[in-house]
Design an enzyme around this catalytic site. Structure first.
Site, PDB file in Angstrom:
ATOM      1  N   SER A  78      47.102  38.688  37.244  1.00  0.00           N
ATOM      2  CA  SER A  78      46.025  38.767  36.567  1.00  0.00           C
ATOM      3  C   SER A  78      45.123  40.042  37.382  1.00  0.00           C
ATOM      4  CB  SER A  78      45.147  37.808  36.779  1.00  0.00           C
ATOM      5  OG  SER A  78      43.927  38.013  36.223  1.00  0.00           O
TER       6      SER A  78
ATOM      7  N   TYR B 101      41.426  29.930  41.754  1.00  0.00           N
ATOM      8  CA  TYR B 101      42.630  30.387  40.826  1.00  0.00           C
ATOM      9  C   TYR B 101      42.834  32.126  41.169  1.00  0.00           C
ATOM     10  CZ  TYR B 101      44.193  32.695  36.746  1.00  0.00           C
ATOM     11  OH  TYR B 101      44.910  33.329  35.801  1.00  0.00           O
TER      12      TYR B 101
ATOM     13  N   LYS C 113      47.050  33.616  42.509  1.00  0.00           N
ATOM     14  CA  LYS C 113      47.381  34.909  41.905  1.00  0.00           C
ATOM     15  C   LYS C 113      47.783  35.841  43.196  1.00  0.00           C
ATOM     16  CE  LYS C 113      47.581  33.290  38.000  1.00  0.00           C
ATOM     17  NZ  LYS C 113      49.068  32.791  37.317  1.00  0.00           N
TER      18      LYS C 113
ATOM     19  N   ASN D 148      35.401  28.436  28.357  1.00  0.00           N
ATOM     20  CA  ASN D 148      34.649  29.280  29.405  1.00  0.00           C
ATOM     21  C   ASN D 148      34.814  31.016  28.948  1.00  0.00           C
ATOM     22  OD1 ASN D 148      34.067  27.383  31.320  1.00  0.00           O
ATOM     23  ND2 ASN D 148      36.408  26.973  31.552  1.00  0.00           N
TER      24      ASN D 148
ATOM     25  N   ARG E   7      35.196  44.579  29.328  1.00  0.00           N
ATOM     26  CA  ARG E   7      36.491  44.034  29.519  1.00  0.00           C
ATOM     27  C   ARG E   7      37.638  44.836  28.672  1.00  0.00           C
ATOM     28  NH1 ARG E   7      33.542  42.465  32.880  1.00  0.00           N
ATOM     29  NH2 ARG E   7      33.487  40.309  33.966  1.00  0.00           N
TER      30      ARG E   7
ATOM     31  N   GLY F 128      30.168  35.159  40.022  1.00  0.00           N
ATOM     32  CA  GLY F 128      31.405  35.607  40.296  1.00  0.00           C
ATOM     33  C   GLY F 128      31.997  36.609  39.319  1.00  0.00           C
TER      34      GLY F 128
HETATM   35  P1  NAD Z   1      48.286  28.043  29.514  1.00  0.00           P
HETATM   36  O1  NAD Z   1      47.569  27.050  30.146  1.00  0.00           O
HETATM   37  O2  NAD Z   1      48.146  28.174  27.976  1.00  0.00           O
HETATM   38  O3  NAD Z   1      49.795  27.980  29.999  1.00  0.00           O
HETATM   39  C1  NAD Z   1      50.236  27.596  31.154  1.00  0.00           C
HETATM   40  C2  NAD Z   1      51.282  26.593  31.008  1.00  0.00           C
HETATM   41  O4  NAD Z   1      51.642  26.132  32.102  1.00  0.00           O
HETATM   42  C3  NAD Z   1      50.848  25.343  30.056  1.00  0.00           C
HETATM   43  O5  NAD Z   1      51.608  24.856  28.851  1.00  0.00           O
HETATM   44  C4  NAD Z   1      50.930  24.176  31.269  1.00  0.00           C
HETATM   45  O6  NAD Z   1      51.047  23.022  30.732  1.00  0.00           O
HETATM   46  C5  NAD Z   1      52.059  24.594  32.200  1.00  0.00           C
HETATM   47  N1  NAD Z   1      51.961  24.019  33.634  1.00  0.00           N
HETATM   48  C6  NAD Z   1      51.025  24.199  34.409  1.00  0.00           C
HETATM   49  N2  NAD Z   1      51.232  23.600  35.497  1.00  0.00           N
HETATM   50  C7  NAD Z   1      52.639  23.214  35.287  1.00  0.00           C
HETATM   51  C8  NAD Z   1      53.522  22.648  36.390  1.00  0.00           C
HETATM   52  N3  NAD Z   1      53.261  22.249  37.613  1.00  0.00           N
HETATM   53  N4  NAD Z   1      54.874  22.430  35.659  1.00  0.00           N
HETATM   54  C9  NAD Z   1      55.176  22.681  34.618  1.00  0.00           C
HETATM   55  N5  NAD Z   1      54.371  23.279  33.677  1.00  0.00           N
HETATM   56  C10 NAD Z   1      53.060  23.480  33.984  1.00  0.00           C
HETATM   57  O7  NAD Z   1      47.715  29.615  30.141  1.00  0.00           O
HETATM   58  P2  NAD Z   1      48.237  30.849  29.463  1.00  0.00           P
HETATM   59  O8  NAD Z   1      46.890  31.531  29.077  1.00  0.00           O
HETATM   60  O9  NAD Z   1      49.359  30.700  28.702  1.00  0.00           O
HETATM   61  O10 NAD Z   1      48.469  31.621  30.608  1.00  0.00           O
HETATM   62  C11 NAD Z   1      49.951  31.774  31.233  1.00  0.00           C
HETATM   63  C12 NAD Z   1      49.795  32.368  32.908  1.00  0.00           C
HETATM   64  O11 NAD Z   1      49.263  33.556  32.707  1.00  0.00           O
HETATM   65  C13 NAD Z   1      49.416  31.363  33.745  1.00  0.00           C
HETATM   66  O12 NAD Z   1      49.846  31.673  35.015  1.00  0.00           O
HETATM   67  C14 NAD Z   1      48.025  32.022  33.712  1.00  0.00           C
HETATM   68  O13 NAD Z   1      47.261  31.951  34.884  1.00  0.00           O
HETATM   69  C15 NAD Z   1      48.244  33.615  33.548  1.00  0.00           C
HETATM   70  N6  NAD Z   1      46.930  34.200  33.204  1.00  0.00           N
HETATM   71  C16 NAD Z   1      46.377  34.079  32.200  1.00  0.00           C
HETATM   72  C17 NAD Z   1      45.350  34.866  31.573  1.00  0.00           C
HETATM   73  C18 NAD Z   1      44.417  34.362  30.289  1.00  0.00           C
HETATM   74  O14 NAD Z   1      43.543  34.929  30.342  1.00  0.00           O
HETATM   75  N7  NAD Z   1      44.985  33.533  29.580  1.00  0.00           N
HETATM   76  C19 NAD Z   1      45.074  36.009  32.127  1.00  0.00           C
HETATM   77  C20 NAD Z   1      45.784  36.394  33.477  1.00  0.00           C
HETATM   78  C21 NAD Z   1      46.909  35.663  33.717  1.00  0.00           C
HETATM   79  C1  UD1 Z   2      38.044  35.400  33.589  1.00  0.00           C
HETATM   80  C2  UD1 Z   2      38.390  34.947  34.835  1.00  0.00           C
HETATM   81  C3  UD1 Z   2      39.742  35.727  35.077  1.00  0.00           C
HETATM   82  C4  UD1 Z   2      40.818  35.311  34.351  1.00  0.00           C
HETATM   83  C5  UD1 Z   2      40.315  35.692  32.675  1.00  0.00           C
HETATM   84  C6  UD1 Z   2      41.176  35.180  31.635  1.00  0.00           C
HETATM   85  C7  UD1 Z   2      36.280  34.807  36.107  1.00  0.00           C
HETATM   86  C8  UD1 Z   2      35.206  35.522  37.132  1.00  0.00           C
HETATM   87  N1  UD1 Z   2      37.213  35.705  35.846  1.00  0.00           N
HETATM   88  O1  UD1 Z   2      37.807  36.849  33.357  1.00  0.00           O
HETATM   89  O2  UD1 Z   2      39.996  35.217  36.368  1.00  0.00           O
HETATM   90  O3  UD1 Z   2      41.840  35.907  34.413  1.00  0.00           O
HETATM   91  O4  UD1 Z   2      39.186  35.013  32.459  1.00  0.00           O
HETATM   92  O5  UD1 Z   2      41.349  33.865  31.737  1.00  0.00           O
HETATM   93  O6  UD1 Z   2      36.124  33.912  35.732  1.00  0.00           O
HETATM   94  N2  UD1 Z   2      31.234  35.969  28.524  1.00  0.00           N
HETATM   95  C9  UD1 Z   2      30.065  35.703  27.962  1.00  0.00           C
HETATM   96  N3  UD1 Z   2      29.668  34.757  27.544  1.00  0.00           N
HETATM   97  C10 UD1 Z   2      30.732  33.623  27.495  1.00  0.00           C
HETATM   98  C11 UD1 Z   2      32.030  33.926  28.039  1.00  0.00           C
HETATM   99  C12 UD1 Z   2      32.086  35.344  28.683  1.00  0.00           C
HETATM  100  O7  UD1 Z   2      28.965  36.657  28.013  1.00  0.00           O
HETATM  101  O8  UD1 Z   2      30.392  32.626  26.848  1.00  0.00           O
HETATM  102  C13 UD1 Z   2      31.250  37.417  29.211  1.00  0.00           C
HETATM  103  C14 UD1 Z   2      31.486  37.412  30.556  1.00  0.00           C
HETATM  104  O9  UD1 Z   2      30.357  37.487  31.419  1.00  0.00           O
HETATM  105  C15 UD1 Z   2      32.503  38.556  30.754  1.00  0.00           C
HETATM  106  C16 UD1 Z   2      33.016  38.728  29.411  1.00  0.00           C
HETATM  107  O10 UD1 Z   2      32.308  38.080  28.442  1.00  0.00           O
HETATM  108  O11 UD1 Z   2      31.770  39.873  30.891  1.00  0.00           O
HETATM  109  C17 UD1 Z   2      34.588  38.294  29.420  1.00  0.00           C
HETATM  110  O12 UD1 Z   2      34.556  36.973  30.095  1.00  0.00           O
HETATM  111  P1  UD1 Z   2      35.856  35.913  30.113  1.00  0.00           P
HETATM  112  O13 UD1 Z   2      36.455  35.749  28.868  1.00  0.00           O
HETATM  113  O14 UD1 Z   2      35.511  34.477  30.743  1.00  0.00           O
HETATM  114  O15 UD1 Z   2      36.984  36.731  30.916  1.00  0.00           O
HETATM  115  P2  UD1 Z   2      36.653  37.396  32.369  1.00  0.00           P
HETATM  116  O16 UD1 Z   2      35.670  36.896  33.131  1.00  0.00           O
HETATM  117  O17 UD1 Z   2      36.918  38.776  32.570  1.00  0.00           O
END
Ligand code: NAD
Ligand code: UD1
Length: 339
Positions: free
Chosen positions: A124, A149, A153, A198, A231, A294
């Site tokens: 991430s 979290y 990573k 969130n 972002r 944060g």
């Molecule tokens: P998600 O929660 O939809 O997918 C993660 C999957 O992993 C889920 O289906 C969950 O059931 C499974 N899982 C968790 N722990 C497990 C375990 N111990 N054994 C087997 N399965 C398990 O999340 P996502 O948004 O699809 O994210 C996928 C990956 O990308 C994650 O590692 C997340 O941290 C990373 N990531 C996501 C974002 C984002 O914004 N969505 C951003 C950066 C990185």
């Molecule tokens: C967050 C996580 C990051 C994670 C990413 C994707 C934090 C500090 N970072 O990133 O680790 O990889 O999500 O899941 O939480 N915002 C609002 N109102 C809301 C929600 C968000 O104004 O209800 C704003 C935030 O302040 C930010 C932007 O929207 O400026 C994006 O927020 P968000 O979608 O939560 O992603 P990140 O904060 O970039």
């Protein structure tokens, strides 16, 4: 190639299965469904017309994971499985370190015992902390994360890098995702957050659906053009295709390689609200709240390395992302409830 997807039933994994199948690869999925459901897999099968081998297995379960790999030898693993809720990780740090880090340690041990030394890891942009340089290139130093979290990573990147140092036959591709949003254009799969979202886009779509009253914008006093956070939002289908492209790095035996997966464009919270309104015709009421602890002001990628080395770049624009996020929400007001 034959690919194992851990966490393949989740938001990004489910979209990636589709792109891998379209590119001619075969897949095998393990997921413990802690944040997803078998319904997502059934929908992927509906979209692709392919029957997908998937197993309800926790990656921390050495024996169960081994049994899957005994049956399905693989060339490469794409490792999505992990817990990802930032706020929850602050209150449950041990659970996050245990699931994400122990899970990865068991996984790579099982992989190597099955002769697979290729892994693509879901990292991430959070590992950059508050970045010193914008747009962020891959050679910008990693920073300080603001939550457990993010640290998982950061640490897993280090663990996989150390693994390659000890045994250079490993190929490790670290994909640093920026902000994935959108959904498959079919509207059959998408992001399925538990409780009040969130992240920005799921919050906006739930306001549009009337489930939440209004958006709370976290701060309008950042050093950005309109004061709200900027972002790099990327369509999840583009992100999924980034994984297909990353397989080329594995084939070339790169050792360890890092790629930003973003669009290179930054949008503020208020620009996202506008883009959503333009794409859907639905007004999003909002109020300005204080900054969220944060958070950082600006974060967007320089995505040129993935283009130069993998031939990958994002194709969807911000209105596509908003339209597809809304299409998913509208068709699935309660996420994956079984048909
Ligand atoms: P998600 O929660 O939809 O997918 C993660 C999957 O992993 C889920 O289906 C969950 O059931 C499974 N899982 C968790 N722990 C497990 C375990 N111990 N054994 C087997 N399965 C398990 O999340 P996502 O948004 O699809 O994210 C996928 C990956 O990308 C994650 O590692 C997340 O941290 C990373 N990531 C996501 C974002 C984002 O914004 N969505 C951003 C950066 C990185
Ligand atoms: C967050 C996580 C990051 C994670 C990413 C994707 C934090 C500090 N970072 O990133 O680790 O990889 O999500 O899941 O939480 N915002 C609002 N109102 C809301 C929600 C968000 O104004 O209800 C704003 C935030 O302040 C930010 C932007 O929207 O400026 C994006 O927020 P968000 O979608 O939560 O992603 P990140 O904060 O970039």
């Amino acid at each position: 190639m034959k690919i194992l997807l851990t966490g393949g039933a989740g938001f990004i994994g489910s979209h990636t299965i589709i792109e891998l199948l379209y590119a001619g690869h075969s897949v095998c999925v393990v997921d413990n469904f802690v944040n997803s459901s078998a319904e997502a897999m059934r929908r992927v099968e509906k979209i692709t017309g392919v029957s997908i081998p998937f197993y309800q297995v926790d990656i921390r379960d050495h024996d169960a994971l081994s049994a899957v790999l005994d049956q399905h030898p693989v060339d490469c693993c794409i490792h999505f499985a992990g817990l990802k809720a930032v706020g929850e990780s602050v209150s449950l740090p041990l659970e996050y370190y245990e699931n994400n880090i122990s899970g990865t340690l068991v996984l790579v041990d099982v992989l190597r015992k099955h002769g697979c030394r290729n892994i693509i890891f879901s990292s991430s942009a959070t590992v950059y902390g508050d970045p010193a340089v914008i747009p962020i290139t891959e050679d910008v130093s990693k920073g300080k994360c603001t939550n457990p979290y993010g640290w998982t990573k950061w640490m897993i990147e280090q663990i996989l890098t150390d693994l390659h140092t000890a045994d250079p036959s490993w190929n490790v591709v670290l994909l640093r995702y920026f902000n994935p949003i959108g959904a498959h254009p079919s509207g059959l799969i998408g992001e399925n957050p538990n409780g009040v979202p969130n992240n920005l886009m799921p919050y906006i779509t739930q306001v549009a659906a009337g489930k939440l009253e209004c958006l709370h914008v976290f701060g309008n006093d950042y050093d950005t053009p309109d004061g709200t956070g900027v972002r790099d939002y990327i369509h999840v289908v583009d992100l999924a295709r980034g994984h297909v492209a990353a397989l080329q790095a594995v084939e070339k035996n790169v050792g360890v390689e890092i790629y930003n997966i973003g669009t290179g464009k930054g949008y503020s919270v208020l620009e996202i609200v506008k883009a959503f309104e333009n794409a859907t015709g639905i007004e999003i009421p909002y109020v300005i709240d204080p900054r969220r602890p944060g958070d950082i002001g600006t974060c967007y990628s320089a995505p040129g390395k993935a283009l130069a080395e993998l031939g990958w770049k994002a194709e969807f624009d911000i209105e596509d992302m908003c339209r597809d996020s809304w299409n998913w929400q509208k068709r699935n007001p309660n996420g994956y409830v079984s048909d």
